[in-house]
Design a protein around this motif. Structure first.
Motif, PDB file in Angstrom:
ATOM      1  N   HIS A   7       0.906  -1.235  -0.067  1.00 53.51           N
ATOM      2  CA  HIS A   7       0.039  -0.023   0.114  1.00 53.51           C
ATOM      3  C   HIS A   7       0.772   1.268   0.026  1.00 53.51           C
ATOM      4  O   HIS A   7       1.299   1.550   1.070  1.00 53.51           O
ATOM      5  CB  HIS A   7      -1.058   0.038   1.360  1.00 53.51           C
ATOM      6  CG  HIS A   7      -2.005   1.153   1.355  1.00 53.51           C
ATOM      7  ND1 HIS A   7      -3.094   0.813   1.810  1.00 53.51           N
ATOM      8  CD2 HIS A   7      -1.983   2.431   0.894  1.00 53.51           C
ATOM      9  CE1 HIS A   7      -3.745   1.873   1.733  1.00 53.51           C
ATOM     10  NE2 HIS A   7      -2.934   2.934   1.242  1.00 53.51           N
ATOM     11  N   HIS A   9       1.324   5.099  -2.300  1.00 55.43           N
ATOM     12  CA  HIS A   9       0.714   6.111  -3.418  1.00 55.43           C
ATOM     13  C   HIS A   9       1.924   6.753  -4.096  1.00 55.43           C
ATOM     14  O   HIS A   9       2.315   7.924  -3.743  1.00 55.43           O
ATOM     15  CB  HIS A   9      -0.074   7.031  -2.631  1.00 55.43           C
ATOM     16  CG  HIS A   9      -1.082   6.280  -2.035  1.00 55.43           C
ATOM     17  ND1 HIS A   9      -2.257   6.032  -2.736  1.00 55.43           N
ATOM     18  CD2 HIS A   9      -1.476   6.095  -0.640  1.00 55.43           C
ATOM     19  CE1 HIS A   9      -3.183   5.285  -1.883  1.00 55.43           C
ATOM     20  NE2 HIS A   9      -2.720   5.580  -0.460  1.00 55.43           N
ATOM     21  N   PHE A  34      -6.680   6.443  -4.118  1.00 52.68           N
ATOM     22  CA  PHE A  34      -6.929   7.296  -3.183  1.00 52.68           C
ATOM     23  C   PHE A  34      -7.385   8.772  -3.227  1.00 52.68           C
ATOM     24  O   PHE A  34      -7.574   9.175  -4.539  1.00 52.68           O
ATOM     25  CB  PHE A  34      -5.936   7.069  -2.199  1.00 52.68           C
ATOM     26  CG  PHE A  34      -4.889   8.202  -2.196  1.00 52.68           C
ATOM     27  CD1 PHE A  34      -4.137   8.435  -3.340  1.00 52.68           C
ATOM     28  CD2 PHE A  34      -4.573   8.662  -0.967  1.00 52.68           C
ATOM     29  CE1 PHE A  34      -3.317   9.477  -3.399  1.00 52.68           C
ATOM     30  CE2 PHE A  34      -3.179   9.482  -0.935  1.00 52.68           C
ATOM     31  CZ  PHE A  34      -2.642  10.013  -2.229  1.00 52.68           C
ATOM     32  N   GLU A 106      -8.519   1.709  -2.632  1.00 50.19           N
ATOM     33  CA  GLU A 106      -9.062   1.361  -1.277  1.00 50.19           C
ATOM     34  C   GLU A 106     -10.397   2.268  -1.059  1.00 50.19           C
ATOM     35  O   GLU A 106     -10.561   3.317  -1.602  1.00 50.19           O
ATOM     36  CB  GLU A 106      -7.970   1.875  -0.518  1.00 50.19           C
ATOM     37  CG  GLU A 106      -7.631   3.580  -0.548  1.00 50.19           C
ATOM     38  CD  GLU A 106      -6.565   3.899   0.638  1.00 50.19           C
ATOM     39  OE1 GLU A 106      -6.633   3.431   1.840  1.00 50.19           O
ATOM     40  OE2 GLU A 106      -5.630   4.549   0.068  1.00 50.19           O
ATOM     41  N   HIS A 170      -5.205  -0.158   7.447  1.00 50.88           N
ATOM     42  CA  HIS A 170      -4.999   0.782   8.871  1.00 50.88           C
ATOM     43  C   HIS A 170      -5.728   0.280   9.985  1.00 50.88           C
ATOM     44  O   HIS A 170      -6.611   1.037  10.740  1.00 50.88           O
ATOM     45  CB  HIS A 170      -5.983   2.240   8.226  1.00 50.88           C
ATOM     46  CG  HIS A 170      -5.579   2.744   6.851  1.00 50.88           C
ATOM     47  ND1 HIS A 170      -4.405   2.728   6.439  1.00 50.88           N
ATOM     48  CD2 HIS A 170      -6.315   3.236   5.868  1.00 50.88           C
ATOM     49  CE1 HIS A 170      -4.222   2.963   5.226  1.00 50.88           C
ATOM     50  NE2 HIS A 170      -5.601   3.318   5.017  1.00 50.88           N
ATOM     51  N   SER A 218       1.709   3.159   3.239  1.00 49.53           N
ATOM     52  CA  SER A 218       1.050   4.100   2.909  1.00 49.53           C
ATOM     53  C   SER A 218       1.493   5.470   2.360  1.00 49.53           C
ATOM     54  O   SER A 218       0.814   6.612   2.499  1.00 49.53           O
ATOM     55  CB  SER A 218      -0.253   4.543   3.820  1.00 49.53           C
ATOM     56  OG  SER A 218      -1.123   3.216   3.941  1.00 49.53           O
TER      57      SER A 218
HETATM   58 ZN   LIG Z   1      -4.093   4.601   1.269  1.00 52.20          ZN
END
Ligand SMILES: [Zn+2]
Lengths: 267, 103
Positions: A7, A9, A34, A106, A170, A218
């Protein structure tokens, strides 16, 4: 060591980050769709973004020998606008069919509102119809517990969705137990200052075991660290955990979860 | 590779993490002192986030073995009813309580 960041970005990261990740041992990444930090004005913006995720980013990654996969979805922060959601949902299948798209994500909840739930239900229905893998974003801070429970109830109510094909991301100390008990995979996010630290993530590994856990950075446009999964692996190692267990958490587990999509291959 | 697992002992954990956690306690103390020192201290101390933080400090001492989870729960919205709208809302880090008229 080799690690997978399941995960991250990358559209928000510099090319330097690809080099750092590649030479440090992260050779495979998965990038969920996202929130861009602002609300987009139309589905055309999402069309361009999904193109970036499925064409531009894999090519940029390949220059450094990094395999780049993605998830397609409408994030919960932009789900209050039901017309926009409907338009984005209509273009999603075209992009989910692309060779590096692993499933729907997500998607999830942000403030646990009725519209967010309605849009999530539509995306879950699409995933169920197509038998896609699902990556769930759970809300932040005080909203996480309530949102995680609502999301799990919705998914468990749809018999077509196998919890073993859903990763609830998360997760934190107060949600891990409930997620695991219901048969889902869970993700822990390492985010400097605001979310989990490497120390707390490895505490969770020690308390809940190495099954069905994926640890991710993330990393995005905010304060974050694209090498954090490796720093976390090092925390596990310095506590004396054996190398095969470290490898399971940071390489084999994400490979097993993502590998349920036949398009996925780890480097 | 394939070394047998040699878990740390609690005294080793204390040794490994003591200095950084000593520093974290001092950060919290100086954050609270800073609030006391600045104008509007009474208002800040009455705010729900300050009160929530104080509850977490008590849990730190009172819930051995399960402190992290207890603190997370104490900061969470325990309700189950969806919100009518999320427009303009964000997360603040602690739960303010059930919304009521005029809130
Ligand atoms: Zn994310």
């Amino acid at each position: 060591m080799k690690a997978i960041d399941p995960h991250i970005h990358m559209v928000s990261r510099t090319t330097d980050d690809y080099l750092k990740m590649a030479i440090s041992g992260i050779h495979t990444v998965a990038e969920p769709a996202f929130w861009a930090g602002f609300d987009r004005s139309s589905a055309d913006s999402f069309r361009d973004y999904f193109h970036q995720l499925t064409v531009t980013e894999p090519a940029r990654a390949a220059r450094f020998g990094v395999r780049h996969y993605c998830w397609i979805g409408l994030n919960s922060k932009e789900s209050e606008n039901l017309k926009l959601a409907e338009d984005v949902l209509a273009i999603m299948p075209e992009f989910i069919d692309r060779p590096t798209a692993l499933g729907i994500g997500e998607v999830g909840l942000n403030k646990n509102s009725r519209n967010e739930i309605a849009v999530l239900e539509k995306q879950l229905a699409l995933a169920a119809e197509r038998n896609e893998l699902i990556l769930i974003h759970t809300p932040h801070l005080e909203d996480k517990l309530k949102g995680t429970r609502i999301i799990m109830d919705i998914i468990r109510a749809d018999a077509r969705i196998d919890p073993a094909r859903v990763l609830i991301d998360h997760a934190e100390e107060h949600t891990i137990g409930e997620i695991k008990d219901r048969g889902f995979w869970f993700g822990l996010t390492l985010y400097p200052n605001s979310k989990g630290s490497p120390e707390r993530a490895i505490d969770a590994v020690e308390i809940y075991g190495t099954d069905r856990i994926c640890i991710n950075s993330s990393a995005d446009w905010s304060v974050s660290d694209p090498l954090s999964v490796l720093k976390c692996a090092n925390e596990m190692r310095r506590r004396g955990h054996p190398e095969p267990a470290v490898n399971q958490v940071f390489y084999e587990n994400p490979k097993s979860f993502l590998g349920q999509c036949p398009k996925f291959q780890a480097d | 590779m394939n070394d047998p697992y040699r878990p740390l002992t609690a005294p080793q954990v204390l040794d490994l993490y003591f200095i950084e956690n000593r520093s974290r306690v001092l950060d919290i103390a100086s954050f609270l002192d800073r609030i006391d020192r600045y104008a509007g201290a009474d208002e800040a101390r009455a705010e729900y986030r300050y009160q929530a933080l104080m509850r977490t400090l008590r849990l730190l001492v009172e819930s051995p073995g399960d402190r992290t989870r207890e603190i997370q729960l104490s900061l969470s919205d325990p309700t189950s009813e969806p919100l009518d709208s999320a427009v303009g809302l964000k997360a603040w880090g602690a739960w303010e309580g059930v919304p009521h008229e005029g809130n």
